[in-house]
Enzyme design. Sequence first.
Site, PDB file in Angstrom:
ATOM      1  N   TRP A 354      19.901 -15.951  -2.828  1.00  0.00           N
ATOM      2  CA  TRP A 354      18.439 -15.931  -2.721  1.00  0.00           C
ATOM      3  C   TRP A 354      17.746 -16.310  -4.026  1.00  0.00           C
ATOM      4  O   TRP A 354      16.515 -16.399  -4.069  1.00  0.00           O
ATOM      5  CB  TRP A 354      17.955 -14.553  -2.272  1.00  0.00           C
ATOM      6  N   ASP A 355      18.523 -16.558  -5.090  1.00  0.00           N
ATOM      7  CA  ASP A 355      17.913 -16.824  -6.389  1.00  0.00           C
ATOM      8  C   ASP A 355      17.034 -18.062  -6.387  1.00  0.00           C
ATOM      9  O   ASP A 355      16.198 -18.227  -7.277  1.00  0.00           O
ATOM     10  CB  ASP A 355      19.003 -16.971  -7.457  1.00  0.00           C
ATOM     11  N   GLU A 492      20.881  -3.592  -4.152  1.00  0.00           N
ATOM     12  CA  GLU A 492      22.220  -3.546  -3.588  1.00  0.00           C
ATOM     13  C   GLU A 492      22.933  -2.216  -3.801  1.00  0.00           C
ATOM     14  O   GLU A 492      24.074  -2.046  -3.358  1.00  0.00           O
ATOM     15  CB  GLU A 492      23.058  -4.695  -4.154  1.00  0.00           C
ATOM     16  N   LYS A 616      19.107  -0.935  -8.119  1.00  0.00           N
ATOM     17  CA  LYS A 616      19.717  -1.926  -9.014  1.00  0.00           C
ATOM     18  C   LYS A 616      18.660  -2.843  -9.599  1.00  0.00           C
ATOM     19  O   LYS A 616      18.725  -3.247 -10.759  1.00  0.00           O
ATOM     20  CB  LYS A 616      20.749  -2.739  -8.242  1.00  0.00           C
ATOM     21  N   GLN A 617      17.661  -3.196  -8.766  1.00  0.00           N
ATOM     22  CA  GLN A 617      16.651  -4.165  -9.178  1.00  0.00           C
ATOM     23  C   GLN A 617      15.424  -3.982  -8.296  1.00  0.00           C
ATOM     24  O   GLN A 617      15.416  -3.163  -7.388  1.00  0.00           O
ATOM     25  CB  GLN A 617      17.190  -5.580  -9.022  1.00  0.00           C
TER      26      GLN A 617
END
Length: 825
Positions: A354-355, A492, A616-617
Amino acid sequence: MNAWHLKYSGYDPASEGLRETLCALGNGYIVSRAAAPNAHADEVHYPGTYLAGGYDRLTSEIAGHRIENEDLVNIPNWLPLTMRAEDGDWLGPDDVEYLDYRQEIDLRGNVLTRFLRFRDQAGRVTRWDERRFVSMHDPHLAALSVTLTPENWSGEMQLRAGLDGSVINWGVARYRDLASRHLETVHTGQEEGGVLVLRSRFVQARREVALAARTSVVIDGGHIPAARCEILPDIVEEQFDLEAKEGRPVAVEKIAAHFDSRDAGITEPLHEAANHVRHALDFRALEEEHSLGWHHLWDQFDIRLDDADSDAQLKLRLHILHLLQTASIHSVDMDVGVPPRGWHGEAYRGHIMWDELFIFPYLTLRMPVLTRALLRYRYHRLDEARRAAREAGLKGAMFPWQSGSNGREESQRIHLNPRSGRWIPDNSWRQRHIGAAIAYNVWEYVQATDDRDFLRDYGAELFCEIARYLSSLAEERPDGRYGICGVMGPDEFHTAYPGADPSTDGGLDNNAYMNFMTSWVLSRADDVLELIPADERRRLCERIGLGPEEMAHWEDVSCRLFIPFHEDGLISQFEGYEKLRELDWDGYREKYGNLQRLDRILEAEGKDPNDYKVSKQADTLMIFYLFSSDEIGHILDRLGYAFDPEMILRNIQYYMRRTSHGSTLSWVAHAWVLARADRQRSWQLALKALDADIADIQGGTTKEGIHLGAMAGTVDLMQRCYTGIELRAGTLMFNPRLPEEVKQLRSTVRFRRQILDFEITQDELTVTSRPMTAHPVTISYRGQGREMSPGQSFTFRLIPEIKPDRSERERIRVEQQTRFETAAS
């Protein structure tokens, strides 16, 4: 510090892998790591070269499972060049004592230089001056120049240059239990003119890559012929015997060509490679062509930060360089995506994820043909995504979380925790928000370019099949809303509910980001179709079986999706998130220091990150990353939820306290969402993101490949975030708020066939359109719209941002609550 040169001094084996990645050279067709020419793969060095989209599959036996993995293949090594003196040992980089060691990459021309002085065991001191590049002018060529000068000795010297097809995939330690020999050598030899050739075939994909090289050795203007050539099953090399004299330079040039059996306009790759090398110019002429190509790229892609820390400027340009080494004009016809770790190493096996959500905006506003080609990579795998949806009992197109050669799901089903040494279930394939990201990228590309042909031929079908899939995921709930269950968000760490078996009962319900994106995609589908001609729209709908009844269902789902909230009005990351336990962050920081991979720490302790409020993010905060406050308010209003702009900052503060930043993307997203509310903190996070790879803040992962999403994200922070650029209703909107440390930002964007140079200070915005033939476009600053034709220039005086007082905020809250109650009734 020079903002165009990345420099290293001293030989540091512990940092060699990092330097090999950051100084890697590429052109969108291949990328070659900056390993020493006389190095072999070991725990210090890794001379990898990668072909864009060069994937192969092998099966491994791991933890009682037979697992097939698709990997980006380390193709044959073109670099090998080494020396010895007086029949001594061939010298490797760790066989000598360094008296001087300097390495530098010139970003403007993208040339790597290495200056070494070393003493061998016999006391002989030799100087090694090296220049190297991978051509941006001719994507097939790479070149190496080394000048060797004996400083305190004379005598016999031997040089050995060759091509090595015995390489394997060995660059990521945690993958080393997996099958890694992806190449079988088909042919090695020497052809007319002393050209060495090597042809290899991918074991499963049966794709052939060919490599050819010519080496010349010159002393005092005279060419030294090769004394012998050795042809082995996987290696071909030639040796030069010469008489070295103290102070007399020995000049070596090696020109190599790479060809692939899938290249356009070729007959056979080995023939093409040998012919290409045979007719190539010398090193100096090739370097001039290559550097000119990079100078032209910098004309289009540079972002200049005046009066900012020159360190930040250098890192920004380094990020731009690696982005252009991964995706360039040379990759447009290759049918490849853009991987999160570039083509620079084997992390994530080179898969596409997805980056691109972070990468495309910069490319679209600079060289939109690149984004168009990368979106076509997704379109070419649409049928595979349709098959995946059907097999899951769903409609439309279900794109994989990790994609490689043909678009099947390439995510691992188990992965190794290097901290505990255990193989554990991997549920990351449940990140179904990848489809919404692809649809978002289609919309943003068309908004920037007005490329209706792309929309007609590719984009509309892609968008509608993703919308169809997302709609089929949504199921009606007892409360009358729709929900999406069994998925994961970008965070994640959370793969299942506490106590659930992730391998059999994984996934989470109603991830807020997933549901918000689904609502946006479904609400945009009609807008997408309206942008193509009526007859084309009719033919598309007939071809994919899309009718008014299904479109009405999409609209219904888009207005009734469930968004979970805490009792205090905060958006819940997913349904049930507020019931999770709080983590003792201070205690864990004191015990472990770096908590970026908190999931591995908890698993090694026998605990489960699913039990805790840890991320995580950015997950929920991705809503605020992708959409403006107005757009968020509009979507939530359609869904019947109250929205107060102040909730943005409250959500940011809440989730930042619970995020470990285990992904480099996290620094980018948090810097972005804080840009309006706290510029100082935003700039600090932006600098942290700029350091992600150059300082290797994830503790050794950069040597496995750059973090391209984060690199592009930092560039886009400068291009769109701090400039306030938005694309809405055919208008290029500016609303700049530069960090205090940046006194001036100058850059260029392409918007709907015009090229616009802009300059922003703390007080003014000036936009100038370059002279050309193009239709007028509309730009605006804070409601001040201007129709701009080529050759025109407009300057806007920036208005200080004033926040509404408490009474005004209360009025907004009451108004939103009234709308919510009306919608609910």
